[in-house]
Scaffold this motif. Structure first.
Motif, PDB file in Angstrom:
ATOM      1  N   SER A 141      -5.448 -18.422  17.004  1.00  0.00           N
ATOM      2  CA  SER A 141      -6.192 -19.332  17.880  1.00  0.00           C
ATOM      3  C   SER A 141      -5.447 -20.650  18.047  1.00  0.00           C
ATOM      4  O   SER A 141      -5.426 -21.236  19.141  1.00  0.00           O
ATOM      5  N   LEU A 142      -4.848 -21.116  16.964  1.00  0.00           N
ATOM      6  CA  LEU A 142      -4.070 -22.355  17.039  1.00  0.00           C
ATOM      7  C   LEU A 142      -2.854 -22.181  17.946  1.00  0.00           C
ATOM      8  O   LEU A 142      -2.566 -23.044  18.787  1.00  0.00           O
ATOM      9  N   SER A 164      -8.546 -10.177  20.940  1.00  0.00           N
ATOM     10  CA  SER A 164      -9.493 -10.519  19.879  1.00  0.00           C
ATOM     11  C   SER A 164     -10.694  -9.584  19.891  1.00  0.00           C
ATOM     12  O   SER A 164     -11.227  -9.259  20.959  1.00  0.00           O
ATOM     13  N   PRO A 165     -11.160  -9.154  18.708  1.00  0.00           N
ATOM     14  CA  PRO A 165     -12.365  -8.330  18.650  1.00  0.00           C
ATOM     15  C   PRO A 165     -13.646  -9.151  18.810  1.00  0.00           C
ATOM     16  O   PRO A 165     -14.731  -8.589  18.951  1.00  0.00           O
ATOM     17  N   GLY A 176      -9.605 -14.289   9.384  1.00  0.00           N
ATOM     18  CA  GLY A 176      -8.276 -13.809   9.016  1.00  0.00           C
ATOM     19  C   GLY A 176      -7.177 -14.414   9.869  1.00  0.00           C
ATOM     20  O   GLY A 176      -7.076 -15.637  10.033  1.00  0.00           O
ATOM     21  N   GLU A 177      -6.353 -13.546  10.465  1.00  0.00           N
ATOM     22  CA  GLU A 177      -5.202 -13.992  11.242  1.00  0.00           C
ATOM     23  C   GLU A 177      -5.584 -14.748  12.509  1.00  0.00           C
ATOM     24  O   GLU A 177      -4.733 -15.411  13.115  1.00  0.00           O
TER      25      GLU A 177
END
Length: 315
Positions: A63-64, A166-167, A57-58
Motif C-alpha cells: 500500500s505504501l 488485493s483480496p 501482511g505484505e
C-alpha cells in the motif's frame, strides 16, 4: 459489461480534468501541494473509517509503494513540472504514460505489445500536444525531468496495481493508497509551502471538499476498479481524456479561446483512446494467470473474473 466498465473508468480522468478549474477558481493561490494533501489524506482516512479494514501482511508495504507511486510521488513531481514548465509541455510529457504502461505490461503482466497500441500511444501524444502545447513554450531540464518522472511513476503504479490484486474490498485498498500518498506529501508540502493558511473562505472549503470527496475518494475508486476489471493499457489510455476535459471546461466556463488546432488535437486524442480499447479476440483483459498471485481475481477467456489457485495449470 465491458462498455460499462470502460465508461465508469473513463469518468475518473474526466473528473480529474476539472481539477484545474476548481484550483484556479476556488482554492488559495500558490498552494498546489496543500491541495494535494487535502485531496488525498482526508479522503483516504474516510474510506478506511467506512470500510474498517486495515492492510494485512505484505499489504502494509504494498500500500505504501502503490500510494507513493500513484499519488504521493506523482503529485509531487507534477507540482515541480507545473512550476518549471508551461502547462502544455508538462501535459504533453505526461501523455507518454500509455506507451510506458504498454511497455511495462509486456514484462510484468504478460500483455502483448501490438502495433495498434504503439500507434495509438504516439497519436495520443501528438493529440495532446496539439490540444495544449503553445509555440512559445520553453523547456527547463529539471521541469522536463520531473514531468517525465511523473509519467514513469504513475505508469509503474498502474502496472503494479494490476499485478498486485488485493483480496480486500475496493474501497479499503483505495483508502490505503490515498492515506499512504497523503502521508508522503505532508512533509514535502510543509517544507516547500509552509504551514496552511490561518483562515479559509467558504469557496476554499467547498473546493477542497470537492477535490477530496469527488476528485479523490470517488474518482480513485473508479480508477482502481477499472484496473481490476480491464487491462492496464486500456485503463491508462483513458487518462488522456483529462486534458481534453480541462480544455473544454476552460472554453465553456472561463471563456478561453478554442482554436482549430485544439479541436483537431481533441479529435486525435479521442481516436487514440477508442483505438486502444480494441482488444485481440483471443486475449484476456485481466492479469495473466502466470503473473497473478494465489487468490487474485483474473479474467478467463469468457471475461469472467474468478480466483486463481496456486496449482500450476489451474488458473
Amino acid at each position: 459489461m465491458l462498455n460499462k466498465q470502460l465508461l465508469l473508468t473513463a469518468l475518473a480522468p474526466a473528473i480529474w480534468g476539472t481539477t484545474y478549474l476548481v484550483t484556479t477558481e476556488f482554492l488559495p493561490p500558490d498552494r498546489p501541494l496543500l491541495a494535494a494533501v487535502i485531496r488525498a489524506l482526508p479522503a483516504g482516512l474516510l474510506l478506511v473509517a467506512l470500510t474498517r479494514r486495515l492492510p494485512q501482511g505484505e499489504w502494509w508495504w504494498r500500500s505504501l509503494v502503490l500510494g507513493t507511486l500513484n499519488i504521493g510521488a506523482f503529485l509531487a513531481l507534477l507540482f515541480v513540472a507545473a512550476y518549471r514548465l508551461p502547462g502544455g509541455v508538462a501535459a504533453t510529457l505526461g501523455a507518454l504514460q500509455p506507451l510506458l504502461v504498454a511497455g511495462l505490461s509486456t514484462g510484468l503482466l504478460g500483455e502483448r505489445l501490438t502495433r495498434r497500441t504503439v500507434l495509438a500511444g504516439v497519436a495520443g501524444v501528438a493529440g495532446v500536444s496539439l490540444l495544449v502545447l503553445q509555440s512559445s513554450a520553453r523547456l527547463d531540464a529539471i521541469g522536463v525531468a520531473a514531468a517525465a518522472g511523473g509519467a514513469v511513476v504513475m505508469a509503474t503504479g498502474v502496472v503494479l496495481s494490476k499485478r498486485w490484486m488485493s483480496p480486500a474490498p475496493l474501497l479499503a485498498t483505495t483508502g490505503w493508497q490515498l492515506v499512504a500518498g497523503g502521508l508522503v506529501l505532508v512533509p514535502v508540502a510543509l517544507a516547500i509551502e509552509g504551514a496552511p493558511p490561518a483562515s479559509l473562505s467558504g469557496a476554499n472549503l467547498a473546493g477542497y471538499a470537492y477535490l477530496a470527496l469527488v476528485g479523490a475518494a470517488f474518482a480513485y475508486a473508479l480508477w482502481f476498479r477499472g484496473i481490476r476489471a480491464l487491462s492496464a493499457t486500456q485503463v491508462t489510455f483513458l487518462g488522456l481524456l483529462s486534458p481534453v476535459v480541462a480544455t473544454l471546461l476552460g472554453w465553456l466556463v472561463l471563456g478561453q479561446r478554442l482554436t482549430a488546432w485544439q479541436l483537431l488535437g481533441a479529435a486525435v486524442v479521442l481516436a487514440a483512446v477508442v483505438a486502444a480499447q480494441r482488444r485481440p479476440a483471443t486475449g484476456a483483459t485481466g492479469v495473466s494467470p502466470s503473473n497473478a498471485h494465489p487468490g487474485a481475481r483474473v479474467l478467463d477467456g469468457t471475461g469472467t473474473a474468478r480466483p486463481r489457485t496456486s496449482t500450476t495449470g489451474c488458473p
